[in-house]
Write a protein that holds these residues in place. Sequence first.
Motif, PDB file in Angstrom:
ATOM      1  N   LEU A 146      36.181  38.749  52.166  1.00 11.95           N
ATOM      2  CA  LEU A 146      35.155  39.353  51.524  1.00 11.95           C
ATOM      3  C   LEU A 146      35.310  40.108  50.225  1.00 11.95           C
ATOM      4  CD1 LEU A 146      34.010  41.139  54.694  1.00 11.95           C
ATOM      5  CD2 LEU A 146      32.772  39.247  53.529  1.00 11.95           C
ATOM      6  N   ARG A 147      36.757  40.299  49.742  1.00 16.05           N
ATOM      7  CA  ARG A 147      37.062  41.295  48.612  1.00 16.05           C
ATOM      8  C   ARG A 147      37.171  40.551  47.526  1.00 16.05           C
ATOM      9  NH1 ARG A 147      36.946  46.680  50.233  1.00 16.05           N
ATOM     10  NH2 ARG A 147      38.030  47.298  48.022  1.00 16.05           N
ATOM     11  N   LEU A 148      38.092  39.455  47.674  1.00 22.12           N
ATOM     12  CA  LEU A 148      38.601  38.505  46.553  1.00 22.12           C
ATOM     13  C   LEU A 148      39.227  39.310  45.409  1.00 22.12           C
ATOM     14  CD1 LEU A 148      35.453  36.230  46.424  1.00 22.12           C
ATOM     15  CD2 LEU A 148      37.720  35.759  47.356  1.00 22.12           C
ATOM     16  N   SER A 149      40.106  39.986  45.578  1.00 23.14           N
ATOM     17  CA  SER A 149      40.643  40.809  44.701  1.00 23.14           C
ATOM     18  C   SER A 149      41.549  40.106  43.945  1.00 23.14           C
ATOM     19  CB  SER A 149      41.571  41.858  45.091  1.00 23.14           C
ATOM     20  OG  SER A 149      42.694  41.492  45.781  1.00 23.14           O
ATOM     21  N   PRO A 150      41.903  40.614  42.324  1.00 20.51           N
ATOM     22  CA  PRO A 150      42.851  40.000  41.569  1.00 20.51           C
ATOM     23  C   PRO A 150      43.990  39.795  42.018  1.00 20.51           C
ATOM     24  CG  PRO A 150      41.613  41.481  40.285  1.00 20.51           C
ATOM     25  CD  PRO A 150      41.171  41.815  42.001  1.00 20.51           C
ATOM     26  N   VAL A 151      44.563  40.966  42.722  1.00 18.92           N
ATOM     27  CA  VAL A 151      45.882  40.999  43.510  1.00 18.92           C
ATOM     28  C   VAL A 151      45.937  39.787  44.436  1.00 18.92           C
ATOM     29  CG1 VAL A 151      47.540  42.271  45.088  1.00 18.92           C
ATOM     30  CG2 VAL A 151      46.141  43.257  43.110  1.00 18.92           C
ATOM     31  N   ARG A 152      45.069  39.382  45.132  1.00 19.45           N
ATOM     32  CA  ARG A 152      45.064  37.959  46.148  1.00 19.45           C
ATOM     33  C   ARG A 152      45.240  36.772  45.272  1.00 19.45           C
ATOM     34  NH1 ARG A 152      45.986  35.854  50.998  1.00 19.45           N
ATOM     35  NH2 ARG A 152      44.333  34.175  51.460  1.00 19.45           N
ATOM     36  N   LYS A 153      44.355  36.981  44.370  1.00 21.29           N
ATOM     37  CA  LYS A 153      44.416  35.499  43.631  1.00 21.29           C
ATOM     38  C   LYS A 153      45.747  35.383  42.742  1.00 21.29           C
ATOM     39  CE  LYS A 153      39.503  35.868  42.506  1.00 21.29           C
ATOM     40  NZ  LYS A 153      38.335  36.090  41.455  1.00 21.29           N
TER      41      LYS A 153
END
Length: 172
Positions: A146-153
């Motif tokens: 749901l969040r799709l953060s830059p950290v995750r990417k």
Amino acid sequence: MSKNVSRLLASTGSRGDATDVDNGKSSEMAESRTSHHCKSYLLSMVHKLRTNTEVNSWFVDLWISAEKVDIDPVVSKSSARIFRQKAVTYNADNIASCDIFEDKDGGKSVFRLAYFNGHEFKHHDFEADTVMCNEIVQKFNNILELRLSPVRKEYVSNRDKKMMRKRDFSLI
């Protein structure tokens, strides 16, 4: 029963077992809708030496919500002050990954929570019964989707590059 009749029955609600029509996806939808609700889990933290610490001193209370993750130690009077786990809070945007890391005998599993501390990726390992670990991992993964953060990417990109290097090296 035809697909059109099934859809009609499911949309009108004239039949009590509409869950038969959704092919089991209602529980996934319900889980994704409740991912943002705060939930607490009592589990043990696994340390870098790959041994669990004393049962009474290293249990932690893991609070998960869509905004943050809190890790609070459950401290007993007999716990060693030198190695005591400190309470920490991570913003959900800094959570990079959550995966089952190891399945153990006796219905226990270890999951790894990877996070970005501002400079590098680090992780915490937690042990609990397998059912609880799967629930926690599913909750984290729903939040991450749901969040799709830059950290995750960035984490996923780095992990994929590392896997490619390992694969290329093994072909040599």
